[in-house]
Motif scaffolding. Sequence first.
Motif, PDB file in Angstrom:
ATOM      1  N   VAL A  44       4.730   4.830  -5.010  1.00 16.47           N
ATOM      2  CA  VAL A  44       4.004   4.153  -5.947  1.00 16.47           C
ATOM      3  C   VAL A  44       2.898   3.602  -5.502  1.00 16.47           C
ATOM      4  CG1 VAL A  44       4.237   2.720  -7.998  1.00 16.47           C
ATOM      5  CG2 VAL A  44       6.161   3.998  -7.515  1.00 16.47           C
ATOM      6  N   THR A  45       1.806   3.744  -6.357  1.00 14.68           N
ATOM      7  CA  THR A  45       0.462   2.998  -5.818  1.00 14.68           C
ATOM      8  C   THR A  45       0.116   2.319  -7.079  1.00 14.68           C
ATOM      9  OG1 THR A  45      -1.706   2.910  -4.948  1.00 14.68           O
ATOM     10  CG2 THR A  45      -0.789   4.913  -6.222  1.00 14.68           C
ATOM     11  N   THR A  46      -0.360   0.945  -6.951  1.00 17.97           N
ATOM     12  CA  THR A  46      -0.878   0.044  -7.728  1.00 17.97           C
ATOM     13  C   THR A  46      -2.287  -0.031  -7.635  1.00 17.97           C
ATOM     14  OG1 THR A  46      -0.555  -1.886  -6.913  1.00 17.97           O
ATOM     15  CG2 THR A  46       1.221  -1.136  -8.353  1.00 17.97           C
ATOM     16  N   ASP A  47      -3.096   0.453  -6.703  1.00 17.60           N
ATOM     17  CA  ASP A  47      -4.408   0.264  -6.434  1.00 17.60           C
ATOM     18  C   ASP A  47      -5.197   1.718  -7.173  1.00 17.60           C
ATOM     19  OD1 ASP A  47      -6.722   0.023  -5.194  1.00 17.60           O
ATOM     20  OD2 ASP A  47      -6.108   0.281  -3.326  1.00 17.60           O
ATOM     21  N   CYS A  48      -5.715   1.174  -8.253  1.00 19.75           N
ATOM     22  CA  CYS A  48      -6.298   1.946  -8.905  1.00 19.75           C
ATOM     23  C   CYS A  48      -8.035   1.884  -8.804  1.00 19.75           C
ATOM     24  CB  CYS A  48      -5.865   1.932 -10.705  1.00 19.75           C
ATOM     25  SG  CYS A  48      -6.079   0.337 -11.148  1.00 19.75           S
ATOM     26  N   TYR A  49      -8.060   0.990  -7.942  1.00 21.04           N
ATOM     27  CA  TYR A  49      -9.732   0.469  -7.690  1.00 21.04           C
ATOM     28  C   TYR A  49     -10.277   1.654  -6.735  1.00 21.04           C
ATOM     29  CZ  TYR A  49      -7.713  -3.444  -9.961  1.00 21.04           C
ATOM     30  OH  TYR A  49      -7.075  -4.281 -11.106  1.00 21.04           O
ATOM     31  N   ARG A  50      -9.662   2.038  -5.812  1.00 24.98           N
ATOM     32  CA  ARG A  50      -9.983   2.834  -4.773  1.00 24.98           C
ATOM     33  C   ARG A  50      -9.480   4.313  -4.719  1.00 24.98           C
ATOM     34  NH1 ARG A  50      -8.588   1.226   0.806  1.00 24.98           N
ATOM     35  NH2 ARG A  50      -6.427   0.736  -0.088  1.00 24.98           N
ATOM     36  N   ILE A  51     -10.289   5.237  -4.838  1.00 21.89           N
ATOM     37  CA  ILE A  51      -9.563   6.760  -4.883  1.00 21.89           C
ATOM     38  C   ILE A  51      -9.133   7.144  -3.650  1.00 21.89           C
ATOM     39  CG2 ILE A  51     -10.521   9.039  -5.275  1.00 21.89           C
ATOM     40  CD1 ILE A  51     -10.344   7.205  -7.852  1.00 21.89           C
ATOM     41  N   ASP A 109       7.201  16.045   0.773  1.00 23.16           N
ATOM     42  CA  ASP A 109       7.947  16.112  -0.249  1.00 23.16           C
ATOM     43  C   ASP A 109       8.727  15.374  -1.163  1.00 23.16           C
ATOM     44  OD1 ASP A 109       8.565  18.254  -2.154  1.00 23.16           O
ATOM     45  OD2 ASP A 109      10.669  19.036  -0.931  1.00 23.16           O
ATOM     46  N   VAL A 110       7.936  14.132  -1.674  1.00 20.36           N
ATOM     47  CA  VAL A 110       8.478  13.177  -2.316  1.00 20.36           C
ATOM     48  C   VAL A 110       7.267  12.881  -3.639  1.00 20.36           C
ATOM     49  CG1 VAL A 110       9.692  12.171  -0.447  1.00 20.36           C
ATOM     50  CG2 VAL A 110       7.403  11.335  -0.814  1.00 20.36           C
ATOM     51  N   PRO A 111       7.680  12.411  -4.502  1.00 21.60           N
ATOM     52  CA  PRO A 111       6.833  12.200  -5.695  1.00 21.60           C
ATOM     53  C   PRO A 111       6.187  10.949  -5.489  1.00 21.60           C
ATOM     54  CG  PRO A 111       9.074  11.504  -6.187  1.00 21.60           C
ATOM     55  CD  PRO A 111       9.208  12.119  -4.864  1.00 21.60           C
ATOM     56  N   VAL A 112       4.945  11.157  -6.235  1.00 22.82           N
ATOM     57  CA  VAL A 112       3.861   9.845  -5.894  1.00 22.82           C
ATOM     58  C   VAL A 112       3.573   9.486  -7.396  1.00 22.82           C
ATOM     59  CG1 VAL A 112       1.867   9.034  -5.097  1.00 22.82           C
ATOM     60  CG2 VAL A 112       3.056  10.364  -3.506  1.00 22.82           C
ATOM     61  N   ARG A 113       3.674   8.170  -7.700  1.00 24.86           N
ATOM     62  CA  ARG A 113       3.098   7.843  -9.141  1.00 24.86           C
ATOM     63  C   ARG A 113       2.229   6.753  -9.084  1.00 24.86           C
ATOM     64  NH1 ARG A 113       6.125  11.498  -9.959  1.00 24.86           N
ATOM     65  NH2 ARG A 113       7.995  11.524 -11.155  1.00 24.86           N
ATOM     66  N   HIS A 116      -0.264   3.945 -17.816  1.00 25.04           N
ATOM     67  CA  HIS A 116       1.392   3.766 -17.159  1.00 25.04           C
ATOM     68  C   HIS A 116       1.443   2.394 -16.530  1.00 25.04           C
ATOM     69  CE1 HIS A 116       0.536   8.113 -17.562  1.00 25.04           C
ATOM     70  NE2 HIS A 116       1.768   8.243 -17.979  1.00 25.04           N
ATOM     71  N   ASN A 117       2.092   1.395 -16.936  1.00 31.01           N
ATOM     72  CA  ASN A 117       2.146   0.117 -16.233  1.00 31.01           C
ATOM     73  C   ASN A 117       3.322   0.266 -15.294  1.00 31.01           C
ATOM     74  OD1 ASN A 117       4.540  -0.571 -17.751  1.00 31.01           O
ATOM     75  ND2 ASN A 117       3.625  -1.278 -19.531  1.00 31.01           N
ATOM     76  N   LEU A 118       3.218  -0.860 -14.400  1.00 35.25           N
ATOM     77  CA  LEU A 118       4.252  -0.718 -13.355  1.00 35.25           C
ATOM     78  C   LEU A 118       5.665  -0.816 -13.797  1.00 35.25           C
ATOM     79  CD1 LEU A 118       4.638  -1.030 -10.373  1.00 35.25           C
ATOM     80  CD2 LEU A 118       4.535  -3.474 -10.570  1.00 35.25           C
ATOM     81  N   ASP A 119       5.946  -1.598 -14.810  1.00 38.78           N
ATOM     82  CA  ASP A 119       7.194  -1.652 -15.263  1.00 38.78           C
ATOM     83  C   ASP A 119       7.802  -0.281 -15.820  1.00 38.78           C
ATOM     84  OD1 ASP A 119       9.425  -3.572 -15.692  1.00 38.78           O
ATOM     85  OD2 ASP A 119       9.378  -3.015 -17.717  1.00 38.78           O
ATOM     86  N   GLU A 120       6.807   0.317 -16.480  1.00 37.53           N
ATOM     87  CA  GLU A 120       7.438   1.836 -16.961  1.00 37.53           C
ATOM     88  C   GLU A 120       7.637   2.786 -15.770  1.00 37.53           C
ATOM     89  OE1 GLU A 120       4.279   3.079 -19.611  1.00 37.53           O
ATOM     90  OE2 GLU A 120       4.796   1.716 -21.274  1.00 37.53           O
TER      91      GLU A 120
END
Length: 471
Positions: free
Chosen positions: A294-301, A315-319, A325-329
């Motif tokens: 999971v990444t919360t860094d929506c400031y750097r592409i 081969d693992v999912p990345v959210r 979509h907030n972090l808790d969800e």
Amino acid sequence: MKVKRIFAPDMRQAMRRVRDEIGADAVIISNHRVAGGVEVVAAREEDYERAQAELKRSQQKIRPVAAPASVPAEDALAAELRRAKLRIAEARRRAEQPEAEVSQAVNRQIDTEEDEDLRFILQSLKTRQDEQTRRDQVAESVEPENLWATVPAAEASENDASGALVQSMQQEIHQLRALMEQQLNRLSAVPEVPVASSVSPAAPLQQRLQGLGLGSGLIRQLTASLESELSESAAWKNVLSRLADSVPVIGEEYIARGGMIAFVGATGVGKTTTIGKLAARYVLQHGSSGLALVTTDCYRIAAHEQLKTFGRILDVPVRVVDENHNLDEVLMSLRGKRLVLIDTAGMNASDPEGIQQKQMLASVSVRLKKLLVLSCSSQRQLIEKAWSNYQELELNACVLTKLDESGSLGDALTLAVEKRLPIAYIADGQKIPDDLIVAQRQDLVSRAVVAAQSDSAESDPLSSGQFFRAG
């Protein structure tokens, strides 16, 4: 009695050192908390019991002396005379100290001139006391029938003699006081001889610890109560052992416990690369089915792309956490995963975006572990600032990165010890997943010494071998 002071991060380690260094029959004399752990004072049981027995015997020899109900005038004067003599003797003793060689000539003059005066006065007092004793003996030998006739005359004679004796002793005491004042005045006129300042035996060790980059408070703690009889080499080993005992570490594979782990820290410290190394290690050991990123860094592409690249390779999912979509969800949707690694944005925690991100991490409904990522190549102020920015998140541990780019581990170790922040991993390169290992106390101290040796060799190749000797 040989007493040892032992420092350790907690009481269990302190007791283990007591058992190893003193033996199973050790007696704990005292223990108290100090900065960075506890300090225990211990001794062998037989030494302790022997010291207690000796103390009791010495106390039994002391008997209080009852003061007399009434003290005659002659005894009071004699006591005053003794006190004056003691003052003069004390003044002589100070004058005869070897560190003030200039005062020796004055002392010899006092010995030759004033001792004669003192002997004369004391001899005069002794003569008067002998005369008083003879008068008492004569009074006792008078026949009973003549006793009544002699009593008035004896009393008158005794009063005259006592008055004369008292007056004479008062004059002699005044003379003694005058002699003492004269002697003290002469001593005060003697110039003081400066005493050479002695170098603390811990000073060389403190200098070597400074070369490791450790903080001054930690250095004082490590060198406190060192045994004076230790050689420099043995003392250095003792200090390094204390340092190793004081460094808090997890000591095992942290991701093996599973859970949701967020990595926080300043920009450029290596959070994303550390997550990639840990993810690759987990997939190699347990497969990819139980892992998510999971990444919360929506400031750097670029941050999104790097983590997504790791996800495709492993081969693992990345959210991605964003406005939709907030972090808790996102975390609630990944509750079925055994391990979730969360990459966060590296920004100033005092900025609005940084405050918002901290609030987001603190408000999630799932149990979230937080690891602070610290770059060993950063200056001490930046490392302490990172701790200050994120400490309110209740950090669980830290990761030390970029050891290969740093000339010192001292700043990071000082922070870990002083803040009691366990070290989970250390990273010393860019290879994935090889350049990441579980932190161990002895290994961290060894790396700190080697890094200091390398840095000293680069700055002064001729002196580096002398500053850090073997051991």
